[in-house]
Design a protein around this motif. Structure first.
Motif, PDB file in Angstrom:
ATOM      1  N   GLY A   1      -6.925   7.949 -12.403  1.00 20.29           N
ATOM      2  CA  GLY A   1      -8.166   7.349 -11.939  1.00 20.29           C
ATOM      3  C   GLY A   1      -7.922   6.055 -11.203  1.00 20.29           C
ATOM      4  N   THR A   2      -9.025   5.389 -10.857  1.00 18.87           N
ATOM      5  CA  THR A   2      -8.964   4.121 -10.136  1.00 18.87           C
ATOM      6  C   THR A   2      -9.820   3.094 -10.850  1.00 18.87           C
ATOM      7  N   LEU A   3      -9.367   1.839 -10.802  1.00 18.21           N
ATOM      8  CA  LEU A   3     -10.092   0.722 -11.390  1.00 18.21           C
ATOM      9  C   LEU A   3     -10.218  -0.386 -10.356  1.00 18.21           C
ATOM     10  N   SER A   4     -11.425  -0.886 -10.212  1.00 18.23           N
ATOM     11  CA  SER A   4     -11.674  -2.023  -9.329  1.00 18.23           C
ATOM     12  C   SER A   4     -12.253  -3.146 -10.165  1.00 18.23           C
ATOM     13  N   ALA A   5     -11.630  -4.340 -10.067  1.00 18.24           N
ATOM     14  CA  ALA A   5     -12.089  -5.510 -10.812  1.00 18.24           C
ATOM     15  C   ALA A   5     -12.304  -6.659  -9.838  1.00 18.24           C
ATOM     16  N   SER A   6     -13.412  -7.373  -9.995  1.00 15.60           N
ATOM     17  CA  SER A   6     -13.715  -8.493  -9.098  1.00 15.60           C
ATOM     18  C   SER A   6     -14.186  -9.689  -9.906  1.00 15.60           C
ATOM     19  N   GLN A   7     -13.800 -10.862  -9.401  1.00 13.53           N
ATOM     20  CA  GLN A   7     -14.204 -12.126 -10.024  1.00 13.53           C
ATOM     21  C   GLN A   7     -14.360 -13.155  -8.910  1.00 13.53           C
ATOM     22  N   ASP A   8     -15.584 -13.581  -8.719  1.00 11.68           N
ATOM     23  CA  ASP A   8     -15.891 -14.460  -7.582  1.00 11.68           C
ATOM     24  C   ASP A   8     -15.443 -13.762  -6.291  1.00 11.68           C
ATOM     25  N   ASP A   9     -14.476 -14.358  -5.572  1.00 15.05           N
ATOM     26  CA  ASP A   9     -14.032 -13.744  -4.317  1.00 15.05           C
ATOM     27  C   ASP A   9     -12.724 -12.981  -4.475  1.00 15.05           C
ATOM     28  N   LYS A  10     -12.289 -12.773  -5.719  1.00 16.04           N
ATOM     29  CA  LYS A  10     -11.036 -12.057  -5.971  1.00 16.04           C
ATOM     30  C   LYS A  10     -11.336 -10.620  -6.381  1.00 16.04           C
ATOM     31  N   THR A  11     -10.567  -9.703  -5.816  1.00 16.83           N
ATOM     32  CA  THR A  11     -10.739  -8.280  -6.131  1.00 16.83           C
ATOM     33  C   THR A  11      -9.371  -7.650  -6.348  1.00 16.83           C
ATOM     34  N   ILE A  12      -9.283  -6.830  -7.386  1.00 16.48           N
ATOM     35  CA  ILE A  12      -8.041  -6.106  -7.687  1.00 16.48           C
ATOM     36  C   ILE A  12      -8.374  -4.625  -7.808  1.00 16.48           C
ATOM     37  N   ASN A  13      -7.573  -3.800  -7.143  1.00 11.47           N
ATOM     38  CA  ASN A  13      -7.720  -2.351  -7.236  1.00 11.47           C
ATOM     39  C   ASN A  13      -6.434  -1.766  -7.813  1.00 11.47           C
ATOM     40  N   GLN A  14      -6.583  -0.908  -8.793  1.00 12.91           N
ATOM     41  CA  GLN A  14      -5.429  -0.254  -9.411  1.00 12.91           C
ATOM     42  C   GLN A  14      -5.674   1.248  -9.502  1.00 12.91           C
ATOM     43  N   THR A  15      -4.567   1.975  -9.468  1.00 11.87           N
ATOM     44  CA  THR A  15      -4.625   3.436  -9.565  1.00 11.87           C
ATOM     45  C   THR A  15      -3.754   3.893 -10.729  1.00 11.87           C
ATOM     46  N   MET A  16      -4.276   4.813 -11.513  1.00 15.39           N
ATOM     47  CA  MET A  16      -3.507   5.400 -12.615  1.00 15.39           C
ATOM     48  C   MET A  16      -3.209   6.855 -12.288  1.00 15.39           C
ATOM     49  N   SER A  17      -1.959   7.256 -12.481  1.00 20.02           N
ATOM     50  CA  SER A  17      -1.556   8.646 -12.294  1.00 20.02           C
ATOM     51  C   SER A  17      -0.713   9.068 -13.489  1.00 20.02           C
ATOM     52  N   LYS A  18      -1.205  10.038 -14.233  1.00 18.93           N
ATOM     53  CA  LYS A  18      -0.531  10.532 -15.435  1.00 18.93           C
ATOM     54  C   LYS A  18      -0.200   9.397 -16.401  1.00 18.93           C
ATOM     55  N   GLY A  19      -1.157   8.473 -16.528  1.00 21.59           N
ATOM     56  CA  GLY A  19      -1.031   7.394 -17.485  1.00 21.59           C
ATOM     57  C   GLY A  19      -0.271   6.186 -16.996  1.00 21.59           C
ATOM     58  N   VAL A  20       0.244   6.216 -15.750  1.00 21.89           N
ATOM     59  CA  VAL A  20       1.012   5.101 -15.205  1.00 21.89           C
ATOM     60  C   VAL A  20       0.168   4.410 -14.141  1.00 21.89           C
ATOM     61  N   VAL A  21       0.044   3.064 -14.219  1.00 21.77           N
ATOM     62  CA  VAL A  21      -0.808   2.283 -13.322  1.00 21.77           C
ATOM     63  C   VAL A  21       0.048   1.589 -12.269  1.00 21.77           C
ATOM     64  N   ARG A  22      -0.462   1.601 -11.032  1.00 24.94           N
ATOM     65  CA  ARG A  22       0.165   0.822  -9.966  1.00 24.94           C
ATOM     66  C   ARG A  22      -0.933   0.137  -9.160  1.00 24.94           C
ATOM     67  N   ALA A  23      -0.622  -1.048  -8.674  1.00 26.42           N
ATOM     68  CA  ALA A  23      -1.589  -1.816  -7.883  1.00 26.42           C
ATOM     69  C   ALA A  23      -1.596  -1.318  -6.450  1.00 26.42           C
ATOM     70  N   GLN A  24      -2.754  -1.437  -5.808  1.00 27.44           N
ATOM     71  CA  GLN A  24      -2.876  -1.032  -4.407  1.00 27.44           C
ATOM     72  C   GLN A  24      -2.705  -2.241  -3.494  1.00 27.44           C
TER      73      GLN A  24
END
Length: 559
Positions: free
Chosen positions: A536-559
């Motif tokens: 899956g994908t996770l998007s997190a934002s705080q003020d003007d900061k945004t982080i997107n991450q992708t999980m594949s078979k339980g392993v997460v990597r940043a985009q």
């Protein structure tokens, strides 16, 4: 002629003198010993007696003192202080059939081998005898037995005979390991049918009364049986305790009443038990009834870790199944209530109403294994027409993912919770909410969930909770295939950005509160680790900061 007359008279007198001498000698200890040796040396039986008595004031009675009788090489069948043989004209045609035989102050050891006796009588009387019959229908040992059998014609494997009336009383007895006192039993044997017309005894500090019948095939029919104020302890488990009953070819109960009983065994007990059972037949591991009923209540019932306080059960039986008119009990500081029916044709349990209130329940450690385990063969499906829960506390202490829900409330309609002997949510609508909850050490407030289910999928239409100052919301779909494919969409506004760490997503580089958006797919198949199938994908934002991450078979990597 006078010579022949005198000679004949002399011979007659001599014959009478010989008879008189034999009559006197046989009543001496030597005569009794000679009779015992003669029978023992010329038959397959062993006999000893100390004295034989006959009195012309009672010419029809022959008394034998200190008698021991039985087959050679076996435990004596009879040991008696005195045996009274009632004589009659039948002795001329059948010397071993007596008008009456009375056994006084001794013991009878009855087995299939020792039961084939050469004696019979119009009546067998016992006075203060001990009876031991380990091969009876139920192993029997009784003391101070007094009673009679009429007529008495013993047969191989049947000491009483094929056709006889009997009545006995006993000061004490042990029947199949159960001790009792003050026994009274009346009945008859006819054509291999045992009829107990009246039975009464003091058993386990209580009392037993009843009547029953057993046919030639070993099937029992209990016309009535009442057990009052029992105080019974056993070393048998609950299943082993009832095993002798289910081992019978067939058991029909017209009426069984138990009042004020206290029963206890290893890991099970019942206190102040009262129940009434009517018109039920147990046969080959199943039951039949045309118009039966069961009414039960107790102050407590314990089975393993299950403790029910003040349980009440009322149900009726019919050829179609069971109608549960009432079930209620206090359980884990709360109350459970149910009513419904079980259908024999499709083996379906339908609960019209199921309610839980005020429970404080900790799930068993293996509840997931129990959930996956197939149901017994007599239960194919479970449906709940209406379900309600109010103010419950549910706890799971599994260290891998513990959780707790406080003040849990819920409602459900047309819930199909088991299908094809497998637990699940196979149909209906269900909703829950709680005041507070903790999932794997993450605290949330006012969690709620609503879902609908059918044969193909479970659709979570609403799921929300407050996380500190923010709000979590989610929707999900779970397929009903063996792969259990999960699709989850979760969003959070103003929530701690590390909220998902303890739920399986690695920590984010951002700290504090922010917004989250998660799209996740995974498989909840039995026996497969969730993490290895999660993507899956996770998007997190705080003020003007945004982080997107992708999980594949339980392993997460940043985009």
């Amino acid at each position: 002629m006078k010579f022949f007359g005198k000679a004949l008279l002399t011979l007659l007198i001599l014959f009478l003198l010989v008879l008189l001498a034999l009559y006197i000698l046989l009543q001496t200890r030597w005569g009794a010993s000679w009779i015992g040796r003669t029978i023992s040396n010329n038959t397959s039986y062993q006999l000893s007696l100390s004295k034989m008595e006959h009195n012309f004031s009672s010419p029809s009675h022959l008394l034998l003192d200190d008698v021991t009788f039985g087959r050679k090489g076996q435990t004596p069948t009879l040991v008696a202080k005195q045996v009274d043989l009632g004589l009659g004209l039948i002795q001329f045609s059948n010397p071993l059939h007596f008008a009456a035989i009375r056994l006084d102050q001794g013991s009878l050891n009855i087995s299939e081998k020792s039961a084939t006796l050469p004696l019979s009588a119009e009546q067998l009387q016992l006075t203060q005898m001990a009876v031991n019959s380990p091969q009876f229908v139920l192993p029997l040992k009784a003391e101070k037995v007094t009673g009679a059998v009429s007529p008495w014609h013993p047969r191989a494997g049947n000491f009483i005979g094929d056709d006889a009336n009997f009545q006995f009383s006993a000061g004490s007895l042990n029947l199949a390991g159960i001790d009792g006192t003050n026994l009274l039993v009346q009945g008859k044997l006819a054509n291999n049918r045992l009829i107990l017309s009246n039975v009464g005894a003091d058993v386990a500090r209580g009392s037993l009364t009843g009547s029953a019948e057993r046919d030639a095939e070993g099937n029992w029919n209990v016309s009535r049986l009442q057990l009052s104020s029992l105080r019974f302890q056993t070393t048998r488990s609950l299943s082993a305790f009832f095993a002798p009953i289910f081992a019978l070819p067939s058991l029909h109960i017209d009426r069984l009443d138990v009042t004020g009983a206290r029963l206890q065994g290893p890991n099970w007990a019942a206190s102040d038990l009262n129940f009434s059972l009517k018109d039920l037949t147990l046969h080959n591991g199943d039951w039949q009834s045309d118009d039966g009923s069961l009414s039960l209540n107790a102050s407590s019932f314990v089975k393993g870790g299950l403790l029910l306080n003040d349980p009440i059960i009322n149900m009726t039986f019919s050829p179609q199944g069971i109608n549960l008119t009432q079930f209620s009990s206090r359980w884990v500081n709360g109350l459970i209530r149910a009513a419904g029916s079980w259908s024999r044709s499709d083996k379906k349990l339908t609960l019209n109403d199921l309610a839980f209130a005020g429970l404080e329940y900790t799930l068993p450690v293996d509840w997931r294994e129990i959930w996956m385990k197939p149901l017994p063969s007599w239960l194919e499906s479970v449906e709940i027409s209406h379900f309600s829960a109010n103010n419950n506390l549910i706890i799971d202490i599994n260290p891998d993912f513990p959780f707790q829900m406080t003040a849990l409330e819920g409602n459900g309609n047309s819930l199909l919770l088991a299908k094809d002997r497998q637990w699940g949510i196979w149909g209906g609508t269900l909703s829950f909410n709680a005041a507070e909850a903790t999932f794997n050490r993450v605290d949330i407030r006012h969690p709620s969930i609503a879902l609908t289910a059918n044969d193909s999928q479970i659709n979570v239409t609403e799921m929300s909770a407050f996380a500190q100052k923010g709000l979590l919301e989610a929707k999900a779909i779970l397929t009903q295939t063996p792969q259990r494919q999960l699709s989850l969409r979760l969003s959070g506004r103003g929530v701690p950005l590390d909220e998902l760490v303890n739920w399986g997503w690695p920590a984010l580089p951002l700290r504090g509160d922010g917004n989250l958006s998660l799209d996740l797919s995974a498989s909840l198949a039995a026996g497969e680790p969730l993490s290895q199938s999660a993507s899956g994908t996770l998007s997190a934002s705080q003020d003007d900061k945004t982080i997107n991450q992708t999980m594949s078979k339980g392993v997460v990597r940043a985009q």
